[in-house]
Write an enzyme that holds these catalytic residues in place. Structure first.
Site, PDB file in Angstrom:
ATOM      1  N   LYS A  36     -39.063  13.944  14.700  1.00  0.00           N
ATOM      2  CA  LYS A  36     -37.901  14.724  15.262  1.00  0.00           C
ATOM      3  C   LYS A  36     -38.511  16.464  15.581  1.00  0.00           C
ATOM      4  O   LYS A  36     -40.137  16.035  15.822  1.00  0.00           O
ATOM      5  CB  LYS A  36     -37.663  14.603  14.895  1.00  0.00           C
ATOM      6  N   ARG A  90     -29.273   3.047  11.467  1.00  0.00           N
ATOM      7  CA  ARG A  90     -29.015   1.156  11.626  1.00  0.00           C
ATOM      8  C   ARG A  90     -29.352   0.690  11.008  1.00  0.00           C
ATOM      9  O   ARG A  90     -28.644  -1.263  10.283  1.00  0.00           O
ATOM     10  CB  ARG A  90     -28.873   0.919  12.866  1.00  0.00           C
TER      11      ARG A  90
END
Length: 487
Positions: free
Chosen positions: A264, A338
């Site tokens: 990130k 996920r």
């Protein structure tokens, strides 16, 4: 802040500095009999001179030594309105440094409603007063005392256990979300969950060795770059008298998310301490259900990992085999939540055969683009469950908005090299394709709902019922869902 409240049937109001009164929408006081020592006309004129339609709380300086604090109530207030006015009142006393106030029963409320209203009003104060100051070297301890002056000597808080349990669960969620990543890593998190056995929960901790044996490679792949362990923790509450199917809640517990190899940007990465908020909601809910002895069977399953870059970290292009047997191509290691939920969902469905499964996760930034910080995204394969969540959200001011699922989105996550890929780089619909991915791990058509709470778990401004920081969003919502439909 510590909030103490006491009831009095006899009290010398002449010596009371701050007197609180509940009023109608025009600040009309129905009865001032107990304030007979004050000039009635003077009070009425002072109210007229200070009234403002935008004000919810009005302060009247009766003298240098005494204030009247008037709180406006709407007609037919709902429970959440009572809580919100309590939260607003907390902001008032906090900003005005008031530490002692006496509410006078001025016959404004129906006697049958008095106790319920007061409980909800106090609950609102307590919700708003939470602050995480654990690591402040200088801790300012505030005590606020509320007195209730009434001739009704039979006032009894019938719902006190319910509110105390709910508050305990919410505050536990907020505490977990607020902890920094160097403190609440997966190893520590698993230890804290083990302490919930004292509340009556059955706690089962599956460590890396057990997860490898089960074949939970999707979850394990996320955490393999960290020096910390990865875990699946199951919390069980058996409060029903029969062996009915449990209600299941699954949470994403990424204790810190760097993005892994798909790193990130540095800006705002510190916010990724709350990427485990979905799991914290599940934990807070389960604690609440145990404390209030809910008459249901429920299970909470949380996947705890830390997503770090290292020589052992998962790479873009890797392919893993999930617990379900389905294979996943990892195109982006920052689409990690996920992957954790995939194994947790299949395990929950297979082991517990629940009535329904609701998962919660700070899953996508795309849901914030869609809904901001007003609604959580709701995705579901079951209209009944979706409608129940929507209605519960309106009642407690934790709103959800249903978003689409459709097989036509599947082409965006189909992979040429595996059964599916973990991210969609073409076609948009980031939140929907993430939910579409999760739905593939519900194997037996169990009613399922996914709540993307990325915009709701943490707030950088004050909300109606929470201050800056962790909001605890989801605990009240799911508790209300259970109360209204399953108890």
């Amino acid at each position: 802040m510590t909030i103490k409240y006491t009831f009095f049937s006899k009290l010398d109001l002449k010596k009371t500095k701050n007197i609180g009164l509940f009023c109608d929408e025009n600040f009309k006081i129905l009865s001032l009999e107990k304030l007979g020592f004050l000039n009635q006309n003077l009070i009425t004129n002072l109210i007229k001179n200070n009234i403002s339609p935008k004000k919810e709380i009005l302060t009247i300086n009766v003298s240098d030594k005494q204030n009247l604090i008037l709180i406006k109530l709407k007609k037919n207030q709902k429970s959440v309105d009572n809580e919100k006015i309590g939260a607003l009142f907390y902001d008032y006393i906090n900003s005005n440094s008031i530490i002692d106030l006496t509410f006078v029963d001025n016959n404004f409320l129906n006697k049958k409603l008095d106790q319920i209203f007061i409980e909800e009003f106090l609950h609102g104060i307590q919700l708003k007063s939470y602050e995480f100051k654990k690591y402040k070297s200088k801790k300012e301890i505030k005590d606020f005392k509320i007195n209730f002056f009434s001739n009704n000597k039979k006032i009894k808080f019938d719902n006190s256990k319910k509110f105390e349990s709910l508050l305990s669960g919410i505050n536990f969620t907020k505490e977990l979300v607020s902890e920094p990543g160097n403190i609440l890593h997966p190893d520590e998190y698993a230890k804290r969950l083990s302490t919930l056995r004292k509340d009556g929960l059955k706690v089962t901790v599956l460590d890396e060795k057990k997860l490898k044996k089960l074949g939970m490679n999707s979850l394990l792949g996320v955490g393999q770059g960290s020096i910390r362990g990865s875990y699946l923790v199951c919390l069980e509450w058996n409060g029903a008298k029969n062996n009915s199917k449990p209600l299941a809640f699954v949470g994403k517990g990424v204790c810190f998310d760097t993005g892994g190899i798909s790193l990130k940007p540095a800006k705002f990465m510190e916010d990724m301490t709350y990427d485990m908020a979905g799991s914290a909601v599940v934990v807070g809910l389960m604690k609440n259900l145990a404390l209030r002895k809910a008459k249901i069977n429920a299970v909470g399953v949380v996947g705890l990992v830390e997503n770090m870059p290292s020589g052992n970290a998962q790479r873009p292009g890797d392919i893993v085999k999930s617990y379900s047997g389905k294979t996943i191509e990892i195109l982006n290691t920052d689409a990690e939540g996920r992957l954790v939920l995939a194994d947790a969902l299949t395990y929950t469905e297979k082991k517990y055969k629940p009535k329904f499964i609701i998962d919660l996760a700070t899953l996508t930034g795309a849901i914030i683009v869609s809904l901001g910080s007003e609604y959580a995204g709701l995705f579901s394969n079951d209209d009944k469950l979706a409608n129940q969540l929507y209605e519960a959200g309106l009642k407690v001011e934790e709103k959800v908005w249903r978003m689409p699922l459709n097989k036509n989105y599947d082409k965006l996550i189909n992979s040429k090299n595996a059964d599916m890929q973990n991210i969609n780089y073409q076609g948009g619909a980031g939140s929907t394709t993430a939910a579409q991915f999760l739905q593939r791990f519900i194997l037996n058509k169990t009613p399922w709902a996914h709540l993307d709470i990325a915009g709701m778990a943490f707030s950088k401004y004050n909300g109606a019922l929470n201050s800056w920081g962790a909001t605890g969003f989801g605990v009240r919502l799911l508790n209300k869902l259970i109360e209204d439909n399953y108890e």
